[in-house]
Design a protein around this motif. Sequence first.
Motif, PDB file in Angstrom:
ATOM      1  N   LEU A  87      25.785 -17.409 -45.611  1.00 26.89           N
ATOM      2  CA  LEU A  87      24.804 -18.341 -45.040  1.00 26.89           C
ATOM      3  C   LEU A  87      23.548 -18.340 -45.911  1.00 26.89           C
ATOM      4  O   LEU A  87      23.176 -17.299 -46.450  1.00 26.89           O
ATOM      5  CB  LEU A  87      24.405 -17.905 -43.631  1.00 26.89           C
ATOM      6  N   PRO A  88      22.872 -19.497 -46.042  1.00 28.76           N
ATOM      7  CA  PRO A  88      21.618 -19.527 -46.805  1.00 28.76           C
ATOM      8  C   PRO A  88      20.545 -18.613 -46.197  1.00 28.76           C
ATOM      9  O   PRO A  88      19.720 -18.069 -46.906  1.00 28.76           O
ATOM     10  CB  PRO A  88      21.191 -20.990 -46.722  1.00 28.76           C
ATOM     11  N   ALA A  89      20.537 -18.473 -44.896  1.00 30.08           N
ATOM     12  CA  ALA A  89      19.606 -17.573 -44.197  1.00 30.08           C
ATOM     13  C   ALA A  89      20.307 -17.111 -42.925  1.00 30.08           C
ATOM     14  O   ALA A  89      21.059 -17.865 -42.317  1.00 30.08           O
ATOM     15  CB  ALA A  89      18.305 -18.298 -43.855  1.00 30.08           C
ATOM     16  N   GLU A  90      20.077 -15.887 -42.548  1.00 30.60           N
ATOM     17  CA  GLU A  90      20.771 -15.349 -41.378  1.00 30.60           C
ATOM     18  C   GLU A  90      20.269 -15.990 -40.087  1.00 30.60           C
ATOM     19  O   GLU A  90      19.166 -16.508 -40.017  1.00 30.60           O
ATOM     20  CB  GLU A  90      20.624 -13.835 -41.315  1.00 30.60           C
ATOM     21  N   SER A  91      21.110 -15.931 -39.063  1.00 31.64           N
ATOM     22  CA  SER A  91      20.854 -16.624 -37.814  1.00 31.64           C
ATOM     23  C   SER A  91      21.236 -15.732 -36.632  1.00 31.64           C
ATOM     24  O   SER A  91      22.047 -14.826 -36.763  1.00 31.64           O
ATOM     25  CB  SER A  91      21.704 -17.892 -37.798  1.00 31.64           C
ATOM     26  N   LEU A 107      17.983 -24.560 -38.744  1.00 33.69           N
ATOM     27  CA  LEU A 107      17.165 -23.557 -39.435  1.00 33.69           C
ATOM     28  C   LEU A 107      16.673 -24.234 -40.707  1.00 33.69           C
ATOM     29  O   LEU A 107      16.078 -25.305 -40.627  1.00 33.69           O
ATOM     30  CB  LEU A 107      17.992 -22.305 -39.734  1.00 33.69           C
ATOM     31  N   LEU A 108      16.938 -23.647 -41.840  1.00 29.33           N
ATOM     32  CA  LEU A 108      16.700 -24.323 -43.108  1.00 29.33           C
ATOM     33  C   LEU A 108      17.857 -25.271 -43.395  1.00 29.33           C
ATOM     34  O   LEU A 108      17.874 -25.965 -44.390  1.00 29.33           O
ATOM     35  CB  LEU A 108      16.595 -23.297 -44.246  1.00 29.33           C
ATOM     36  N   TYR A 109      18.831 -25.272 -42.513  1.00 31.84           N
ATOM     37  CA  TYR A 109      20.057 -26.037 -42.604  1.00 31.84           C
ATOM     38  C   TYR A 109      20.563 -26.250 -41.181  1.00 31.84           C
ATOM     39  O   TYR A 109      20.040 -25.665 -40.242  1.00 31.84           O
ATOM     40  CB  TYR A 109      21.093 -25.262 -43.438  1.00 31.84           C
ATOM     41  N   LEU A 110      21.571 -27.081 -41.021  1.00 32.11           N
ATOM     42  CA  LEU A 110      22.229 -27.233 -39.719  1.00 32.11           C
ATOM     43  C   LEU A 110      23.388 -26.255 -39.675  1.00 32.11           C
ATOM     44  O   LEU A 110      24.210 -26.211 -40.586  1.00 32.11           O
ATOM     45  CB  LEU A 110      22.756 -28.654 -39.550  1.00 32.11           C
ATOM     46  N   HIS A 111      23.454 -25.472 -38.627  1.00 33.41           N
ATOM     47  CA  HIS A 111      24.419 -24.382 -38.527  1.00 33.41           C
ATOM     48  C   HIS A 111      25.183 -24.541 -37.217  1.00 33.41           C
ATOM     49  O   HIS A 111      24.585 -24.674 -36.167  1.00 33.41           O
ATOM     50  CB  HIS A 111      23.626 -23.068 -38.551  1.00 33.41           C
ATOM     51  N   ALA A 112      26.527 -24.546 -37.310  1.00 34.68           N
ATOM     52  CA  ALA A 112      27.380 -24.627 -36.114  1.00 34.68           C
ATOM     53  C   ALA A 112      28.323 -23.436 -36.102  1.00 34.68           C
ATOM     54  O   ALA A 112      28.725 -22.938 -37.155  1.00 34.68           O
ATOM     55  CB  ALA A 112      28.177 -25.929 -36.121  1.00 34.68           C
ATOM     56  N   ALA A 113      28.667 -22.977 -34.908  1.00 32.20           N
ATOM     57  CA  ALA A 113      29.578 -21.840 -34.774  1.00 32.20           C
ATOM     58  C   ALA A 113      30.462 -22.037 -33.555  1.00 32.20           C
ATOM     59  O   ALA A 113      30.038 -22.627 -32.557  1.00 32.20           O
ATOM     60  CB  ALA A 113      28.793 -20.541 -34.649  1.00 32.20           C
ATOM     61  N   SER A 114      31.694 -21.539 -33.670  1.00 35.99           N
ATOM     62  CA  SER A 114      32.622 -21.567 -32.540  1.00 35.99           C
ATOM     63  C   SER A 114      33.509 -20.328 -32.616  1.00 35.99           C
ATOM     64  O   SER A 114      33.817 -19.836 -33.692  1.00 35.99           O
ATOM     65  CB  SER A 114      33.468 -22.840 -32.557  1.00 35.99           C
ATOM     66  N   PRO A 115      33.936 -19.816 -31.451  1.00 29.47           N
ATOM     67  CA  PRO A 115      34.739 -18.586 -31.432  1.00 29.47           C
ATOM     68  C   PRO A 115      36.232 -18.863 -31.647  1.00 29.47           C
ATOM     69  O   PRO A 115      36.730 -19.937 -31.320  1.00 29.47           O
ATOM     70  CB  PRO A 115      34.492 -18.045 -30.029  1.00 29.47           C
ATOM     71  N   GLU A 126      31.883 -20.299 -38.645  1.00 30.59           N
ATOM     72  CA  GLU A 126      30.560 -20.887 -38.821  1.00 30.59           C
ATOM     73  C   GLU A 126      30.610 -21.910 -39.943  1.00 30.59           C
ATOM     74  O   GLU A 126      31.190 -21.649 -41.000  1.00 30.59           O
ATOM     75  CB  GLU A 126      29.531 -19.811 -39.175  1.00 30.59           C
ATOM     76  N   THR A 127      30.017 -23.065 -39.721  1.00 28.06           N
ATOM     77  CA  THR A 127      29.887 -24.097 -40.751  1.00 28.06           C
ATOM     78  C   THR A 127      28.422 -24.497 -40.831  1.00 28.06           C
ATOM     79  O   THR A 127      27.673 -24.334 -39.869  1.00 28.06           O
ATOM     80  CB  THR A 127      30.742 -25.343 -40.432  1.00 28.06           C
ATOM     81  N   TRP A 128      28.017 -25.013 -41.969  1.00 27.00           N
ATOM     82  CA  TRP A 128      26.626 -25.447 -42.120  1.00 27.00           C
ATOM     83  C   TRP A 128      26.509 -26.518 -43.189  1.00 27.00           C
ATOM     84  O   TRP A 128      27.374 -26.684 -44.035  1.00 27.00           O
ATOM     85  CB  TRP A 128      25.700 -24.270 -42.441  1.00 27.00           C
ATOM     86  N   ARG A 129      25.442 -27.262 -43.082  1.00 25.81           N
ATOM     87  CA  ARG A 129      25.110 -28.340 -44.028  1.00 25.81           C
ATOM     88  C   ARG A 129      23.617 -28.309 -44.300  1.00 25.81           C
ATOM     89  O   ARG A 129      22.813 -28.050 -43.421  1.00 25.81           O
ATOM     90  CB  ARG A 129      25.438 -29.704 -43.443  1.00 25.81           C
ATOM     91  N   ASP A 130      23.268 -28.634 -45.522  1.00 30.53           N
ATOM     92  CA  ASP A 130      21.868 -28.744 -45.911  1.00 30.53           C
ATOM     93  C   ASP A 130      21.302 -30.049 -45.342  1.00 30.53           C
ATOM     94  O   ASP A 130      21.962 -31.086 -45.389  1.00 30.53           O
ATOM     95  CB  ASP A 130      21.773 -28.752 -47.439  1.00 30.53           C
ATOM     96  N   ASP A 133      17.248 -33.364 -47.144  1.00 26.61           N
ATOM     97  CA  ASP A 133      17.002 -34.786 -47.371  1.00 26.61           C
ATOM     98  C   ASP A 133      16.461 -35.478 -46.121  1.00 26.61           C
ATOM     99  O   ASP A 133      15.630 -36.383 -46.217  1.00 26.61           O
ATOM    100  CB  ASP A 133      18.250 -35.486 -47.886  1.00 26.61           C
ATOM    101  N   VAL A 134      16.889 -35.053 -44.944  1.00 28.74           N
ATOM    102  CA  VAL A 134      16.392 -35.651 -43.698  1.00 28.74           C
ATOM    103  C   VAL A 134      14.908 -35.307 -43.518  1.00 28.74           C
ATOM    104  O   VAL A 134      14.096 -36.175 -43.177  1.00 28.74           O
ATOM    105  CB  VAL A 134      17.224 -35.170 -42.482  1.00 28.74           C
ATOM    106  N   PHE A 135      14.549 -34.046 -43.767  1.00 31.28           N
ATOM    107  CA  PHE A 135      13.152 -33.639 -43.642  1.00 31.28           C
ATOM    108  C   PHE A 135      12.289 -34.289 -44.722  1.00 31.28           C
ATOM    109  O   PHE A 135      11.148 -34.686 -44.459  1.00 31.28           O
ATOM    110  CB  PHE A 135      13.035 -32.112 -43.700  1.00 31.28           C
TER     111      PHE A 135
END
Length: 189
Positions: A87-91, A107-115, A126-130, A133-135
């Motif tokens: 992860l770019p930064a821990e959550s 966070l600094l990115y969009l982070h999703a998680a599922s068990p 866990e998946t994430w996207r930067d 660009d939106v900010f």
Amino acid sequence: TALACSLGGYLLVDNQFQTALDSRAETVVMENSLLRHSLMREMQLGRTFDRAGAVRLADSVTASVGIDGMAFRLTDEAGQQLAGSRLPAESDLLQALGEKQSGWEVLLYLHAASPLRLTDGLVYLETWRDVDDVFQARQAQYHVFFYLMLFLILAVGLLALAVSAWLSQPLKRLSEATKKVAAGELSER
């Protein structure tokens, strides 16, 4: 006018930003869900339902997704990475999720998680996207809006000056005529 335009513009920019962020969040959650279902299906086909099989499968998926693809990782209940990217930064998202809950956060990115329930314990996908660009787009829109408001205030100020000069011109002529009459010049109209 400036206050009404400022408030309206802020609401428009903020709504557009929220819509874009929600759209990206939906994408991240959908990617997480699709990857989760794909991993579960591959695990069923391979008849492997343990952590080691999930890690092998995730490592093979990591190799096929590539650098520009979807970023993901498998972690255990303690938050230790088992497979995938860092992860770019821990959550703290995993601690907030229950055994059957999925979730996402910004966070600094969009982070999703599922068990994923396996025979030898629980792991999280866990998946994430930067979303920089939106900010950045929101910041650029705020800058453009600021300059538009500055131009509007300047234009309204100049227009107010022109209108006041135009309206006070007859008063100036009346004042000059009154002074001439007071000075004894009775021919002044």
